[in-house]
Design a protein around this motif. Sequence first.
Motif, mmCIF file in Angstrom:
data_model
loop_
_atom_site.group_PDB
_atom_site.id
_atom_site.type_symbol
_atom_site.label_atom_id
_atom_site.label_comp_id
_atom_site.label_asym_id
_atom_site.label_seq_id
_atom_site.Cartn_x
_atom_site.Cartn_y
_atom_site.Cartn_z
ATOM 1 N N VAL A 192 42.039 45.401 49.305
ATOM 2 C CA VAL A 192 41.041 45.894 48.351
ATOM 3 C C VAL A 192 41.551 45.700 46.923
ATOM 4 O O VAL A 192 40.809 45.237 46.042
ATOM 5 N N LEU A 193 42.811 46.017 46.684
ATOM 6 C CA LEU A 193 43.387 45.847 45.347
ATOM 7 C C LEU A 193 43.403 44.376 44.939
ATOM 8 O O LEU A 193 43.083 44.042 43.787
ATOM 9 N N LYS A 194 43.754 43.496 45.871
ATOM 10 C CA LYS A 194 43.752 42.053 45.571
ATOM 11 C C LYS A 194 42.355 41.586 45.189
ATOM 12 O O LYS A 194 42.183 40.795 44.246
ATOM 13 N N ALA A 195 41.354 42.063 45.918
ATOM 14 C CA ALA A 195 39.972 41.672 45.624
ATOM 15 C C ALA A 195 39.540 42.198 44.258
ATOM 16 O O ALA A 195 38.873 41.492 43.493
ATOM 17 N N ARG A 196 39.917 43.430 43.930
ATOM 18 C CA ARG A 196 39.556 43.996 42.619
ATOM 19 C C ARG A 196 40.182 43.176 41.490
ATOM 20 O O ARG A 196 39.535 42.920 40.463
ATOM 21 N N ILE A 197 41.424 42.758 41.669
ATOM 22 C CA ILE A 197 42.104 41.967 40.635
ATOM 23 C C ILE A 197 41.442 40.603 40.495
ATOM 24 O O ILE A 197 41.240 40.097 39.376
ATOM 25 N N LEU A 198 41.056 40.007 41.622
ATOM 26 C CA LEU A 198 40.383 38.711 41.574
ATOM 27 C C LEU A 198 39.020 38.828 40.891
ATOM 28 O O LEU A 198 38.618 37.945 40.121
ATOM 29 N N VAL A 199 38.312 39.928 41.148
ATOM 30 C CA VAL A 199 37.041 40.178 40.450
ATOM 31 C C VAL A 199 37.282 40.268 38.947
ATOM 32 O O VAL A 199 36.545 39.684 38.139
ATOM 33 N N LEU A 200 38.323 41.005 38.553
ATOM 34 C CA LEU A 200 38.628 41.161 37.133
ATOM 35 C C LEU A 200 38.908 39.823 36.461
ATOM 36 O O LEU A 200 38.507 39.590 35.315
ATOM 37 N N ASN A 201 39.607 38.942 37.170
ATOM 38 C CA ASN A 201 39.861 37.602 36.633
ATOM 39 C C ASN A 201 38.562 36.903 36.272
ATOM 40 O O ASN A 201 38.432 36.306 35.196
ATOM 41 N N GLN A 202 37.608 36.959 37.191
ATOM 42 C CA GLN A 202 36.333 36.257 36.962
ATOM 43 C C GLN A 202 35.529 36.934 35.857
ATOM 44 O O GLN A 202 34.915 36.253 35.022
ATOM 45 N N LEU A 203 35.521 38.257 35.837
ATOM 46 C CA LEU A 203 34.770 38.971 34.806
ATOM 47 C C LEU A 203 35.364 38.722 33.417
ATOM 48 O O LEU A 203 34.628 38.656 32.424
ATOM 49 N N ALA A 204 36.693 38.572 33.354
ATOM 50 C CA ALA A 204 37.320 38.256 32.069
ATOM 51 C C ALA A 204 36.884 36.879 31.574
ATOM 52 O O ALA A 204 36.563 36.698 30.399
ATOM 53 N N VAL A 205 36.859 35.918 32.484
ATOM 54 C CA VAL A 205 36.401 34.569 32.134
ATOM 55 C C VAL A 205 34.947 34.600 31.664
ATOM 56 O O VAL A 205 34.552 33.876 30.740
ATOM 57 N N LEU A 206 34.138 35.455 32.289
ATOM 58 C CA LEU A 206 32.716 35.573 31.945
ATOM 59 C C LEU A 206 32.483 36.479 30.737
ATOM 60 O O LEU A 206 31.329 36.697 30.345
ATOM 61 N N ALA A 207 33.573 36.991 30.160
ATOM 62 C CA ALA A 207 33.506 37.826 28.959
ATOM 63 C C ALA A 207 32.738 39.119 29.184
ATOM 64 O O ALA A 207 32.057 39.618 28.289
ATOM 65 N N GLU A 208 32.871 39.702 30.379
ATOM 66 C CA GLU A 208 32.300 41.025 30.658
ATOM 67 C C GLU A 208 33.329 42.071 30.215
ATOM 68 O O GLU A 208 33.950 42.768 31.024
ATOM 69 N N HIS A 209 33.513 42.171 28.899
ATOM 70 C CA HIS A 209 34.691 42.845 28.365
ATOM 71 C C HIS A 209 34.710 44.353 28.602
ATOM 72 O O HIS A 209 35.773 44.937 28.831
ATOM 73 N N GLU A 210 33.569 45.008 28.523
ATOM 74 C CA GLU A 210 33.560 46.459 28.722
ATOM 75 C C GLU A 210 33.995 46.820 30.141
ATOM 76 O O GLU A 210 34.793 47.737 30.343
ATOM 77 N N VAL A 211 33.461 46.083 31.118
ATOM 78 C CA VAL A 211 33.833 46.327 32.518
ATOM 79 C C VAL A 211 35.309 46.014 32.727
ATOM 80 O O VAL A 211 36.038 46.780 33.382
ATOM 81 N N VAL A 212 35.765 44.898 32.169
ATOM 82 C CA VAL A 212 37.165 44.495 32.337
ATOM 83 C C VAL A 212 38.100 45.539 31.748
ATOM 84 O O VAL A 212 39.099 45.930 32.377
ATOM 85 N N GLU A 213 37.786 46.018 30.572
ATOM 86 C CA GLU A 213 38.652 47.011 29.928
ATOM 87 C C GLU A 213 38.736 48.289 30.765
ATOM 88 O O GLU A 213 39.828 48.839 30.979
#
Length: 400
Positions: A192-213
């Motif tokens: 689950v933690l690995k998947a959350r980190i992988l999601v964060l990687n993609q959201l950072a690339v997509l500039a979803e900054h509030e969610v990433v922060e």
Amino acid sequence: MIIAMSGAEQGVRRVAWRGWGRRRDLRLAYSLEGEANRLLDKEQWAAGEAALRRVVELRGRWLAADSLPVLVARHNLAMGLFVMRRHEEAAAEVLEVLPALVAAWGEEDPMPINTRLLLSVSLLRLRRFEESEEQCRLVLACHTAVDDVRVKAIRSQALALVGLGRYREATEVLEAFLREAVPVLGAGHPDVLKARILVLNQLAVLAEHEVVERECQDLLDTLDERDPQHGQVAGIRVYQLNDTGRHTEAETTAREALAHHSQLALHIGLARSLNGQARHHEALHALADAQTQPRADSAGWKVLTSSVAAQALLGLGHLDQAEAKALQAVQAAEEAGLAPTRHRALEAATTLGLVLAAQGRHIEAQQHLTRTTTAWHDHYGPHHPRTLASQAELATLQRL
């Protein structure tokens, strides 16, 4: 006195001899199978491969090509090649044997499912992303239990989609997995933690900054700072801070994380933060530290290190060196097989356009930046920071 055997007696003897030879070879194959596993466990690759190939040969001599023992032997050979990271050969072996496995057991049997999963991962390693993603979908359609097989298939599918530059789809796949996995495995489960980190990687690339922060802070508060995953999350946080112009915070976060984790992404993030503060000499020193890290010489990472180095050299006014580094980044993206719309490939191409503009090669720069601006807009959206920055540079050029 020599006594000649009759034809019938000779036939009986041949049958008996063949029967004995069959039993001997099949017993030997069984013994070699176990020996091959022991050799591979000890990383004695050549001997392990030889044993696996001998098993296939011995069983193939006496048994039908689509018989269970032969199919299992070929599956094991593919697995051995996979462990040895010989993915081209592993994929070729599986592509040959998989139809027979499906015909013998059906799509939903564990043997074809595991063999197909092996194929998907080998194709992923070979950067055959579309084929890998297709095989993952087939695995997931047949295997709905939330277990190791499903976890690996979802992760491989997400990585294949990232390889194709389809970040949003990769995020959706992972978020769907988290919705089904958290109730079963728990929020703190490693997968689950690995998947959350992988999601964060993609959201950072997509500039979803509030969610990433928000998500980064939650994970940083949850994970032990000595945990390598803590370093990975910090690297994403540094990227997000740099992307929003908060370079001083990015530098502080990167240096704090580097005290515990000497990870390549953190060194690159530190260099980006220094470039953002116009401390370009220091950025080049940070990139020199990055070059000492494992995998720094791989084409995929070279795209980033060369792009950030080109940006530093551009800031210092070393335009010829900046052009050489930017071209190196573009070439590395091609060598790595990155889709032209991959984030790091587009960054490399955009950096080259900026260098051309600084050199006064305005027509070339305008043509280059027109292509990259269109790609940023079409694949990342009109409000993405890279789209806006690229549009601003292009508008400046057009006014000249």
